[in-house]
Design a protein around this motif. Structure first.
Motif, PDB file in Angstrom:
ATOM      1  N   LYS A  16       0.823  -1.213   0.000  1.00  0.00           N
ATOM      2  CA  LYS A  16       0.000   0.000   0.000  1.00  0.00           C
ATOM      3  C   LYS A  16       0.854   1.260   0.000  1.00  0.00           C
ATOM      4  N   ARG A  17       2.059   1.191   0.559  1.00  0.00           N
ATOM      5  CA  ARG A  17       2.946   2.354   0.527  1.00  0.00           C
ATOM      6  C   ARG A  17       3.536   2.562  -0.861  1.00  0.00           C
ATOM      7  N   LYS A  18       3.732   1.487  -1.596  1.00  0.00           N
ATOM      8  CA  LYS A  18       4.342   1.573  -2.921  1.00  0.00           C
ATOM      9  C   LYS A  18       3.370   2.037  -3.991  1.00  0.00           C
ATOM     10  N   MET A  19       2.095   1.683  -3.856  1.00  0.00           N
ATOM     11  CA  MET A  19       1.095   2.048  -4.860  1.00  0.00           C
ATOM     12  C   MET A  19      -0.249   2.257  -4.167  1.00  0.00           C
ATOM     13  N   PRO A  20      -1.102   3.094  -4.741  1.00  0.00           N
ATOM     14  CA  PRO A  20      -2.417   3.314  -4.124  1.00  0.00           C
ATOM     15  C   PRO A  20      -3.317   2.095  -4.325  1.00  0.00           C
ATOM     16  N   LEU A  21      -3.694   1.452  -3.227  1.00  0.00           N
ATOM     17  CA  LEU A  21      -4.524   0.257  -3.285  1.00  0.00           C
ATOM     18  C   LEU A  21      -5.716   0.371  -2.345  1.00  0.00           C
ATOM     19  N   HIS A  22      -6.864  -0.102  -2.795  1.00  0.00           N
ATOM     20  CA  HIS A  22      -8.023  -0.265  -1.918  1.00  0.00           C
ATOM     21  C   HIS A  22      -7.826  -1.577  -1.158  1.00  0.00           C
ATOM     22  N   GLN A  23      -8.314  -1.627   0.085  1.00  0.00           N
ATOM     23  CA  GLN A  23      -8.118  -2.822   0.888  1.00  0.00           C
ATOM     24  C   GLN A  23      -9.399  -3.209   1.609  1.00  0.00           C
ATOM     25  N   ILE A  24      -9.671  -4.516   1.644  1.00  0.00           N
ATOM     26  CA  ILE A  24     -10.723  -5.069   2.491  1.00  0.00           C
ATOM     27  C   ILE A  24     -10.069  -6.134   3.353  1.00  0.00           C
ATOM     28  N   THR A  25     -10.275  -6.036   4.662  1.00  0.00           N
ATOM     29  CA  THR A  25      -9.719  -6.984   5.612  1.00  0.00           C
ATOM     30  C   THR A  25     -10.854  -7.729   6.288  1.00  0.00           C
ATOM     31  N   ALA A  26     -10.742  -9.037   6.357  1.00  0.00           N
ATOM     32  CA  ALA A  26     -11.765  -9.855   7.018  1.00  0.00           C
ATOM     33  C   ALA A  26     -11.082 -10.857   7.942  1.00  0.00           C
ATOM     34  N   LEU A  27     -11.589 -10.947   9.170  1.00  0.00           N
ATOM     35  CA  LEU A  27     -11.093 -11.915  10.144  1.00  0.00           C
ATOM     36  C   LEU A  27     -12.117 -13.021  10.310  1.00  0.00           C
ATOM     37  N   SER A  28     -11.636 -14.225  10.476  1.00  0.00           N
ATOM     38  CA  SER A  28     -12.532 -15.358  10.711  1.00  0.00           C
ATOM     39  C   SER A  28     -11.746 -16.453  11.410  1.00  0.00           C
ATOM     40  N   SER A  29     -12.411 -17.545  11.686  1.00  0.00           N
ATOM     41  CA  SER A  29     -11.721 -18.710  12.222  1.00  0.00           C
ATOM     42  C   SER A  29     -12.089 -19.905  11.357  1.00  0.00           C
ATOM     43  N   CYS A  30     -11.131 -20.772  11.170  1.00  0.00           N
ATOM     44  CA  CYS A  30     -11.327 -21.953  10.332  1.00  0.00           C
ATOM     45  C   CYS A  30     -11.142 -23.196  11.194  1.00  0.00           C
ATOM     46  N   GLU A  31     -11.986 -24.185  10.947  1.00  0.00           N
ATOM     47  CA  GLU A  31     -11.871 -25.441  11.672  1.00  0.00           C
ATOM     48  C   GLU A  31     -10.950 -26.384  10.900  1.00  0.00           C
ATOM     49  N   ILE A  32      -9.978 -26.942  11.600  1.00  0.00           N
ATOM     50  CA  ILE A  32      -9.067 -27.919  11.021  1.00  0.00           C
ATOM     51  C   ILE A  32      -9.389 -29.269  11.660  1.00  0.00           C
ATOM     52  N   VAL A  33      -9.644 -30.265  10.842  1.00  0.00           N
ATOM     53  CA  VAL A  33      -9.954 -31.606  11.343  1.00  0.00           C
ATOM     54  C   VAL A  33      -8.877 -32.563  10.845  1.00  0.00           C
ATOM     55  N   ASN A  34      -8.208 -33.221  11.769  1.00  0.00           N
ATOM     56  CA  ASN A  34      -7.217 -34.246  11.450  1.00  0.00           C
ATOM     57  C   ASN A  34      -7.789 -35.601  11.833  1.00  0.00           C
ATOM     58  N   VAL A  35      -7.775 -36.545  10.915  1.00  0.00           N
ATOM     59  CA  VAL A  35      -8.257 -37.894  11.172  1.00  0.00           C
ATOM     60  C   VAL A  35      -7.075 -38.841  11.061  1.00  0.00           C
ATOM     61  N   TYR A  36      -6.823 -39.569  12.132  1.00  0.00           N
ATOM     62  CA  TYR A  36      -5.716 -40.522  12.170  1.00  0.00           C
ATOM     63  C   TYR A  36      -6.285 -41.937  12.156  1.00  0.00           C
ATOM     64  N   GLU A  37      -5.991 -42.667  11.100  1.00  0.00           N
ATOM     65  CA  GLU A  37      -6.423 -44.058  10.983  1.00  0.00           C
ATOM     66  C   GLU A  37      -5.368 -44.946  11.658  1.00  0.00           C
ATOM     67  N   PRO A  38      -5.813 -45.945  12.418  1.00  0.00           N
ATOM     68  CA  PRO A  38      -4.841 -46.828  13.094  1.00  0.00           C
ATOM     69  C   PRO A  38      -4.095 -47.717  12.101  1.00  0.00           C
ATOM     70  N   LEU A  39      -2.854 -47.995  12.427  1.00  0.00           N
ATOM     71  CA  LEU A  39      -2.046 -48.880  11.594  1.00  0.00           C
ATOM     72  C   LEU A  39      -2.313 -50.354  11.928  1.00  0.00           C
ATOM     73  N   GLU A  40      -2.813 -50.594  13.142  1.00  0.00           N
ATOM     74  CA  GLU A  40      -3.103 -51.953  13.574  1.00  0.00           C
ATOM     75  C   GLU A  40      -4.606 -52.128  13.736  1.00  0.00           C
ATOM     76  N   GLU A  41      -5.085 -53.314  13.509  1.00  0.00           N
ATOM     77  CA  GLU A  41      -6.510 -53.594  13.665  1.00  0.00           C
ATOM     78  C   GLU A  41      -6.883 -53.578  15.139  1.00  0.00           C
ATOM     79  N   GLY A  42      -8.144 -53.214  15.401  1.00  0.00           N
ATOM     80  CA  GLY A  42      -8.645 -53.208  16.770  1.00  0.00           C
ATOM     81  C   GLY A  42      -8.497 -51.865  17.475  1.00  0.00           C
ATOM     82  N   LEU A  43      -7.795 -50.925  16.884  1.00  0.00           N
ATOM     83  CA  LEU A  43      -7.625 -49.597  17.484  1.00  0.00           C
ATOM     84  C   LEU A  43      -8.656 -48.637  16.892  1.00  0.00           C
ATOM     85  N   ASP A  44      -9.003 -47.642  17.673  1.00  0.00           N
ATOM     86  CA  ASP A  44      -9.996 -46.661  17.235  1.00  0.00           C
ATOM     87  C   ASP A  44      -9.354 -45.580  16.367  1.00  0.00           C
TER      88      ASP A  44
END
Length: 96
Positions: A16-44
């Motif tokens: 913005k200092r180098k060139m005249p620019l319009h700006q829109i700023t938006a804040l939010s939160s994002c959900e990150i879901v990690n799913v870990y599959e077991p390497l051995e049978e019988g585990l959750d």
């Protein structure tokens, strides 16, 4: 993740200092879901979910696709505004 937001803001301000620019700023939160599959049978399957902060900065040289009534809108700086800001920063630093 926190350092990435600081860097994004810094880069946007530098551009913005180098060139005249319009700006829109938006804040939010994002959900990150990690799913870990077991390497051995019988585990959750383990599901880990957490939220991270998200920042969206939209920069544009013209008003195409920019909503000026958005709460995060910042009008582009003209040369006069830049000169006034430079004067204030210089004067303020000299006073210290």
């Amino acid at each position: 993740m926190g350092k990435a937001i600081n860097k994004a803001v810094t880069i946007a301000e530098i551009l913005k200092r180098k060139m005249p620019l319009h700006q829109i700023t938006a804040l939010s939160s994002c959900e990150i879901v990690n799913v870990y599959e077991p390497l051995e049978e019988g585990l959750d399957t383990v599901v880990n979910q957490h939220y991270v902060s998200c920042l969206t900065i939209t920069l544009s040289t013209d008003l195409t696709g920019i909503d000026v009534h958005n709460i995060g809108y910042q009008v582009r700086q003209t040369q006069k505004t830049k000169d006034e800001n430079t004067f204030w920063v210089t004067s303020h630093m000299n006073a210290l």
